[in-house]
Structures are given as structure tokens and as C-alpha cells.
Design a protein around this motif. Structure first.
Motif, PDB file in Angstrom:
ATOM      1  N   UNK A  81       0.821  -1.210   0.000  1.00 47.61           N
ATOM      2  CA  UNK A  81       0.000   0.000   0.000  1.00 47.61           C
ATOM      3  C   UNK A  81       0.855   1.261   0.000  1.00 47.61           C
ATOM      4  N   UNK A  82       1.900   1.278   0.827  1.00 46.06           N
ATOM      5  CA  UNK A  82       2.744   2.472   0.929  1.00 46.06           C
ATOM      6  C   UNK A  82       3.446   2.762  -0.392  1.00 46.06           C
ATOM      7  N   UNK A  83       3.956   1.722  -1.042  1.00 44.78           N
ATOM      8  CA  UNK A  83       4.660   1.918  -2.315  1.00 44.78           C
ATOM      9  C   UNK A  83       3.703   2.400  -3.395  1.00 44.78           C
ATOM     10  N   UNK A  84       2.520   1.806  -3.455  1.00 48.27           N
ATOM     11  CA  UNK A  84       1.539   2.232  -4.447  1.00 48.27           C
ATOM     12  C   UNK A  84       1.095   3.660  -4.229  1.00 48.27           C
ATOM     13  N   UNK A  85       0.876   4.012  -2.968  1.00 44.37           N
ATOM     14  CA  UNK A  85       0.446   5.375  -2.666  1.00 44.37           C
ATOM     15  C   UNK A  85       1.549   6.389  -2.965  1.00 44.37           C
ATOM     16  N   UNK A  86       2.799   6.012  -2.717  1.00 41.92           N
ATOM     17  CA  UNK A  86       3.913   6.925  -2.992  1.00 41.92           C
ATOM     18  C   UNK A  86       4.019   7.212  -4.481  1.00 41.92           C
ATOM     19  N   UNK A 126       9.746  -6.014  -7.520  1.00 38.22           N
ATOM     20  CA  UNK A 126       8.988  -4.811  -7.844  1.00 38.22           C
ATOM     21  C   UNK A 126       7.956  -4.557  -6.750  1.00 38.22           C
ATOM     22  N   UNK A 127       7.912  -3.342  -6.266  1.00 38.13           N
ATOM     23  CA  UNK A 127       6.851  -2.967  -5.340  1.00 38.13           C
ATOM     24  C   UNK A 127       5.605  -2.529  -6.104  1.00 38.13           C
ATOM     25  N   UNK A 128       5.801  -2.046  -7.348  1.00 37.93           N
ATOM     26  CA  UNK A 128       4.708  -1.680  -8.244  1.00 37.93           C
ATOM     27  C   UNK A 128       4.989  -2.357  -9.572  1.00 37.93           C
TER      28      UNK A 128
END
Length: 283
Positions: free
Chosen positions: A199-204, A271-273
Motif C-alpha cells: 500500500x505504501x509503495x503504491x500510494x507513494x 517490484x513494489x509496483x
């Protein structure tokens, strides 16, 4: 308006970046401006793996369109949020494997319309129209689309790396369903969408894109699966686009510009995204 050696139509803004031109820069294209290059380099610093992800998506586009044209018998395509003409354009891939295949490109960015029409000026099988991909009714009412696409025959409906550009308020799932409702059984959907389980990576990444202008968001994989309910997945289903029928022998992309080269290969550690994508058939 003139910038350097380029003539730029007055309706095209060069003081703010656009997604289409940022993507073009990452593909090694030339239809971008200083503001787009600065934005791409800034995003690479936030999420270094995204250059790999973007280029994997373009390679996936080639394989997906090749499958549709060569193996699934699709002879007409609607490419929503098509972006700037660059490597492996839908019409060039489709017509390579199915001569005479018809393609409608749809995009809201005026530079896409300008460059697309210049590229396709002598083509009777391909048109470019300006419309918002979230407004399926407007798209389907376009005379140029209706003149080219036969809605009694199967259609390839394409959303390559664009649905994440739509906010939830635009209801991207409804846009996809409306397009699919308009095409007959045997039609196919090919899509890819930026997703993350982190969630944090996507939101960033979402915040980084929103800082550049209107955008949507990185979604969760389950949200993208929901866009495709009722369709029949073509093997291997919805996966990381790098894993969708990989083909080391497919044509390569253009080299990336020198400022972006340090960011190549950054996704090898995970990959985070990433882009979730695949091809699905309408029963």
C-alpha cells in the motif's frame, strides 16, 4: 509556436508534463519536451523500477496484439488511451500479422492527435480520434470509429497501461464494461494496469504522479481482476506483463536516453509496483 527545431501547435502545452510524453521519453521516443524529461527523471528517482516496468509493458503490447491478430483472428482494434506513436504501435503489429487489420486510436492528449494523424495520413485502415477514454458513449458515437469498425464482428478492445490514469470518480471499470457491452461474442479485451500489494509503495507512486497533474491511482490486483469479471482468460491469465508469454526473440525496443540508463535493470531485485495484464475473451 516553435521550440528548437520543432513546430508545436498552439493547443499543445509545453509548460506541464503529460503521461503520454513521459512514456514516450522512456521508450526512447522524440516527441517530448524538457518538462516531460524532467518529470520522467524525477519519477525514476522515486520508483527506479518503473522504467523497466514501462518497457516490459511495451514488449507485452507487442505479444498481446500479435496473439490477437495472428492466433485469435481479430481483424479490428480499438486502442483506448493509445498515447504517442512509438515502438510496436498497435496498427503496425496487427497489420504485420493480419494485413488490412483496422485500428482506431483514442486519446485525449492533443499532441497524440497531431502526431498520430501525421503518421497515418496515408492509411485507410487506421484513424486517430480525440476522446476521453472514460466516456465510452462518446467514443462509440464517433463517426470515424463507426465508419471503420464493424460491430457485428469481433473486436480487440485495448487498455494498455492507461486505466490507472483514471481516478475512481471516473469509474474505469464501468468504462471497460461499456466498451465490452458494445462488441460481440468472440471479442477480446487486452489490458495492463499498475498495481501493488504494498500500500505504501503504491500510494507513494500515485502521489508522485498526482504532483504532475490529473491522474488516477495504483490499484490492488483484486481491483483489476474485478474489471474483467465474466470474461474468459487466455492462458496464462492476468499476470505480471513480463510473464505473459515471454518471447526473447521478439523485436527489441529503442534504447533509452542516457539520463535514464542508470535506472535500467532496477526491477531485478523485485517490484513494489508492477503492471498486471493479460488477454481475455468475451464469451
Amino acid at each position: 509556436m516553435i521550440e528548437g527545431e520543432q513546430f508545436i501547435p498552439t493547443e499543445i502545452r509545453t509548460d506541464q508534463p503529460t503521461v503520454a510524453r513521459i512514456y514516450d521519453y522512456g521508450m526512447g521516443g522524440k516527441d517530448n519536451f524538457d518538462v516531460d524529461r524532467a518529470a520522467a527523471e524525477g519519477l525514476a528517482q522515486i520508483a527506479p523500477e518503473m522504467l523497466d516496468v514501462a518497457r516490459e509493458n511495451r514488449l507485452y503490447l507487442y505479444r498481446a496484439v500479435r496473439h490477437l491478430a495472428r492466433d485469435a483472428g481479430i481483424r479490428q482494434f480499438i486502442d483506448l488511451g493509445s498515447g504517442l506513436p512509438t515502438a510496436h504501435n498497435v496498427h503496425s503489429v496487427a497489420q504485420e500479422f493480419t494485413p488490412g487489420a483496422k485500428v482506431v486510436y483514442v486519446d485525449i492528449d492533443p499532441i497524440v492527435l497531431a502526431h498520430g494523424r501525421a503518421l497515418l495520413v496515408e492509411s485507410d485502415d487506421t484513424v486517430v480520434i480525440t476522446a476521453d477514454m472514460s466516456d465510452s458513449a462518446e467514443i462509440l458515437a464517433q463517426p470515424e470509429l463507426r465508419d471503420l469498425i464493424d460491430f457485428t464482428e469481433p473486436v480487440g478492445v485495448l487498455y494498455f497501461s492507461v486505466l490507472h490514469c483514471l481516478p475512481d470518480s471516473a469509474d474505469p471499470g464501468a468504462a471497460v464494461r461499456a466498451m465490452l457491452d458494445a462488441v460481440p461474442s468472440g471479442s477480446h479485451l487486452a489490458l495492463s494496469h499498475l498495481v501493488s500489494d504494498d500500500v505504501a509503495a503504491g500510494d507513494a507512486f500515485t502521489e508522485g504522479m498526482l504532483a504532475l497533474g490529473p491522474w488516477g491511482r495504483v490499484r490492488r490486483p483484486a481491483e483489476v481482476h474485478a474489471f474483467t469479471e465474466g470474461l474468459e482468460p487466455v492462458a496464462p491469465g492476468l499476470v505480471d506483463v513480463a510473464e505473459w508469454r515471454p518471447d526473447p526473440a521478439q523485436p527489441a525496443l529503442d534504447p533509452v536516453p542516457a539520463p535514464l540508463r542508470p535506472y535500467l535493470g532496477k526491477s531485478t531485485a523485485g517490484k513494489s509496483v508492477w503492471e498486471l495484464g493479460g488477454v481475455l475473451r468475451k464469451p
